[in-house]
Design a protein around this motif. Sequence first.
Motif, PDB file in Angstrom:
ATOM      1  N   HIS A 164       8.295  33.606  15.331  1.00 47.02           N
ATOM      2  CA  HIS A 164       8.715  33.044  14.044  1.00 47.02           C
ATOM      3  C   HIS A 164      10.172  33.444  13.819  1.00 47.02           C
ATOM      4  CE1 HIS A 164       4.515  32.539  12.044  1.00 47.02           C
ATOM      5  NE2 HIS A 164       4.471  32.254  13.327  1.00 47.02           N
ATOM      6  N   VAL A 165      10.976  32.475  13.417  1.00 45.06           N
ATOM      7  CA  VAL A 165      12.381  32.746  13.121  1.00 45.06           C
ATOM      8  C   VAL A 165      12.690  32.232  11.725  1.00 45.06           C
ATOM      9  CG1 VAL A 165      14.789  32.392  13.783  1.00 45.06           C
ATOM     10  CG2 VAL A 165      13.021  32.534  15.560  1.00 45.06           C
ATOM     11  N   ASN A 166      13.264  33.096  10.907  1.00 42.15           N
ATOM     12  CA  ASN A 166      13.765  32.703   9.594  1.00 42.15           C
ATOM     13  C   ASN A 166      15.251  32.994   9.567  1.00 42.15           C
ATOM     14  OD1 ASN A 166      11.405  31.825   8.013  1.00 42.15           O
ATOM     15  ND2 ASN A 166      10.682  33.887   8.449  1.00 42.15           N
ATOM     16  N   SER A 167      16.023  32.041   9.064  1.00 45.65           N
ATOM     17  CA  SER A 167      17.469  32.210   8.952  1.00 45.65           C
ATOM     18  C   SER A 167      17.847  32.263   7.481  1.00 45.65           C
ATOM     19  CB  SER A 167      18.190  31.054   9.643  1.00 45.65           C
ATOM     20  OG  SER A 167      17.861  31.023  11.016  1.00 45.65           O
ATOM     21  N   PHE A 168      18.750  33.165   7.165  1.00 47.30           N
ATOM     22  CA  PHE A 168      19.124  33.443   5.781  1.00 47.30           C
ATOM     23  C   PHE A 168      20.625  33.317   5.593  1.00 47.30           C
ATOM     24  CE2 PHE A 168      15.420  35.914   6.911  1.00 47.30           C
ATOM     25  CZ  PHE A 168      14.588  35.851   5.808  1.00 47.30           C
ATOM     26  N   VAL A 169      21.031  32.888   4.400  1.00 51.53           N
ATOM     27  CA  VAL A 169      22.390  33.053   3.910  1.00 51.53           C
ATOM     28  C   VAL A 169      22.232  33.941   2.689  1.00 51.53           C
ATOM     29  CG1 VAL A 169      24.379  31.947   2.830  1.00 51.53           C
ATOM     30  CG2 VAL A 169      23.266  30.867   4.792  1.00 51.53           C
ATOM     31  N   LYS A 170      22.837  35.126   2.784  1.00 50.55           N
ATOM     32  CA  LYS A 170      22.579  36.196   1.816  1.00 50.55           C
ATOM     33  C   LYS A 170      21.078  36.464   1.858  1.00 50.55           C
ATOM     34  CE  LYS A 170      26.795  35.604  -0.422  1.00 50.55           C
ATOM     35  NZ  LYS A 170      27.716  35.468  -1.350  1.00 50.55           N
ATOM     36  N   ASN A 171      20.341  36.330   0.793  1.00 49.33           N
ATOM     37  CA  ASN A 171      18.897  36.585   0.827  1.00 49.33           C
ATOM     38  C   ASN A 171      18.075  35.304   0.736  1.00 49.33           C
ATOM     39  OD1 ASN A 171      19.099  39.384   1.079  1.00 49.33           O
ATOM     40  ND2 ASN A 171      19.423  39.619  -1.121  1.00 49.33           N
ATOM     41  N   GLU A 172      18.722  34.156   0.860  1.00 52.55           N
ATOM     42  CA  GLU A 172      18.036  32.876   0.713  1.00 52.55           C
ATOM     43  C   GLU A 172      17.685  32.284   2.082  1.00 52.55           C
ATOM     44  OE1 GLU A 172      18.817  28.521  -1.369  1.00 52.55           O
ATOM     45  OE2 GLU A 172      20.432  30.000  -1.334  1.00 52.55           O
ATOM     46  N   VAL A 173      16.428  31.920   2.266  1.00 58.98           N
ATOM     47  CA  VAL A 173      16.000  31.284   3.516  1.00 58.98           C
ATOM     48  C   VAL A 173      16.589  29.881   3.572  1.00 58.98           C
ATOM     49  CG1 VAL A 173      14.042  30.480   4.899  1.00 58.98           C
ATOM     50  CG2 VAL A 173      13.831  32.592   3.584  1.00 58.98           C
ATOM     51  N   VAL A 174      17.281  29.580   4.683  1.00 61.23           N
ATOM     52  CA  VAL A 174      17.897  28.261   4.844  1.00 61.23           C
ATOM     53  C   VAL A 174      17.251  27.471   5.982  1.00 61.23           C
ATOM     54  CG1 VAL A 174      20.109  28.945   3.839  1.00 61.23           C
ATOM     55  CG2 VAL A 174      19.749  29.180   6.312  1.00 61.23           C
ATOM     56  N   PHE A 175      16.526  28.171   6.846  1.00 61.56           N
ATOM     57  CA  PHE A 175      15.881  27.550   8.005  1.00 61.56           C
ATOM     58  C   PHE A 175      14.693  28.410   8.394  1.00 61.56           C
ATOM     59  CE2 PHE A 175      15.147  27.502  12.551  1.00 61.56           C
ATOM     60  CZ  PHE A 175      15.221  26.171  12.915  1.00 61.56           C
ATOM     61  N   SER A 176      13.605  27.770   8.793  1.00 61.69           N
ATOM     62  CA  SER A 176      12.484  28.529   9.351  1.00 61.69           C
ATOM     63  C   SER A 176      11.903  27.749  10.515  1.00 61.69           C
ATOM     64  CB  SER A 176      11.417  28.820   8.293  1.00 61.69           C
ATOM     65  OG  SER A 176      10.814  27.633   7.858  1.00 61.69           O
ATOM     66  N   GLY A 177      11.410  28.479  11.481  1.00 63.99           N
ATOM     67  CA  GLY A 177      10.853  27.830  12.658  1.00 63.99           C
ATOM     68  C   GLY A 177       9.778  28.676  13.310  1.00 63.99           C
ATOM     69  N   ILE A 178       8.821  27.993  13.892  1.00 63.84           N
ATOM     70  CA  ILE A 178       7.803  28.634  14.714  1.00 63.84           C
ATOM     71  C   ILE A 178       8.025  28.092  16.122  1.00 63.84           C
ATOM     72  CG2 ILE A 178       5.332  28.935  15.143  1.00 63.84           C
ATOM     73  CD1 ILE A 178       4.917  28.339  12.121  1.00 63.84           C
ATOM     74  N   PHE A 179       8.291  28.987  17.063  1.00 67.31           N
ATOM     75  CA  PHE A 179       8.599  28.618  18.428  1.00 67.31           C
ATOM     76  C   PHE A 179       7.478  29.098  19.349  1.00 67.31           C
ATOM     77  CE2 PHE A 179      12.539  28.743  16.156  1.00 67.31           C
ATOM     78  CZ  PHE A 179      13.270  27.680  16.663  1.00 67.31           C
ATOM     79  N   HIS A 180       6.937  28.188  20.128  1.00 63.77           N
ATOM     80  CA  HIS A 180       5.941  28.517  21.137  1.00 63.77           C
ATOM     81  C   HIS A 180       6.715  28.590  22.450  1.00 63.77           C
ATOM     82  CE1 HIS A 180       2.414  27.675  18.513  1.00 63.77           C
ATOM     83  NE2 HIS A 180       3.369  27.026  17.854  1.00 63.77           N
ATOM     84  N   MET A 181       6.840  29.786  22.984  1.00 68.50           N
ATOM     85  CA  MET A 181       7.698  30.028  24.129  1.00 68.50           C
ATOM     86  C   MET A 181       6.878  30.238  25.391  1.00 68.50           C
ATOM     87  SD  MET A 181      10.500  29.867  22.429  1.00 68.50           S
ATOM     88  CE  MET A 181      11.627  30.243  23.769  1.00 68.50           C
ATOM     89  N   TYR A 182       7.237  29.507  26.439  1.00 65.01           N
ATOM     90  CA  TYR A 182       6.634  29.705  27.746  1.00 65.01           C
ATOM     91  C   TYR A 182       7.393  30.842  28.420  1.00 65.01           C
ATOM     92  CZ  TYR A 182       5.692  29.130  32.681  1.00 65.01           C
ATOM     93  OH  TYR A 182       5.365  29.377  33.991  1.00 65.01           O
ATOM     94  N   ARG A 183       6.666  31.751  29.043  1.00 65.33           N
ATOM     95  CA  ARG A 183       7.289  32.824  29.814  1.00 65.33           C
ATOM     96  C   ARG A 183       6.714  32.787  31.220  1.00 65.33           C
ATOM     97  NH1 ARG A 183       6.157  37.436  26.068  1.00 65.33           N
ATOM     98  NH2 ARG A 183       7.328  38.687  27.513  1.00 65.33           N
TER      99      ARG A 183
END
Length: 189
Positions: A164-183
């Motif tokens: 799970h990745v959440n991106s913030f500007v200051k304390n506000e979420v601007v982007f969120s993503g759930i990534f299913h990664m092959y290894r």
Amino acid sequence: MRLKKMERQQLLVEKIEETPFITDEELANYFNVSVQTIRLDRLELAIPELRERIKSVATNQWNETVKSLPLDEVIGDIIDLELDRRAISIMKIQSEQVFSRNKIARGHHLFAQANSLAVAVIDDELALTRKSEIKFKRQVKLNEQVVAKAEVKEVKEDGITVVHVNSFVKNEVVFSGIFHMYRSSEKEK
């Protein structure tokens, strides 16, 4: 009360050592001087600007740790990393990353920061995005600093890791993503 130049510069060095990712604007507010004064002080003291300080820390600290891709292929600068657990990167939105008409960041830059961080957090030689579910929460503008935080939520037996990745500007979420990664190798749960 204003400090004398030498006192301010001594405290500036200490403040930057204590908080290496502090901006010139934050330093100017802290010392109650102009941004230009801070820049001149840094120049005199041979202290690099924030972006260079971040790159230096990232290159020295994470170069040997990131396994899944070369560090210079990570979009943004990694400032914290614990493989297969969590990672943090920061990216300041530059003029080449925005639409010229409205100075809003192009979405693929936010996605690239989050996706490359999801790859970098994987403790394996090979990590590829199998699937992602993303949401843009608000527009990001020129010169805003985006902090992306990745957290490994699940390592499955079939070689898929959910990040799970959440991106913030200051304390506000601007982007969120759930990534299913092959290894390339399967990890134990």
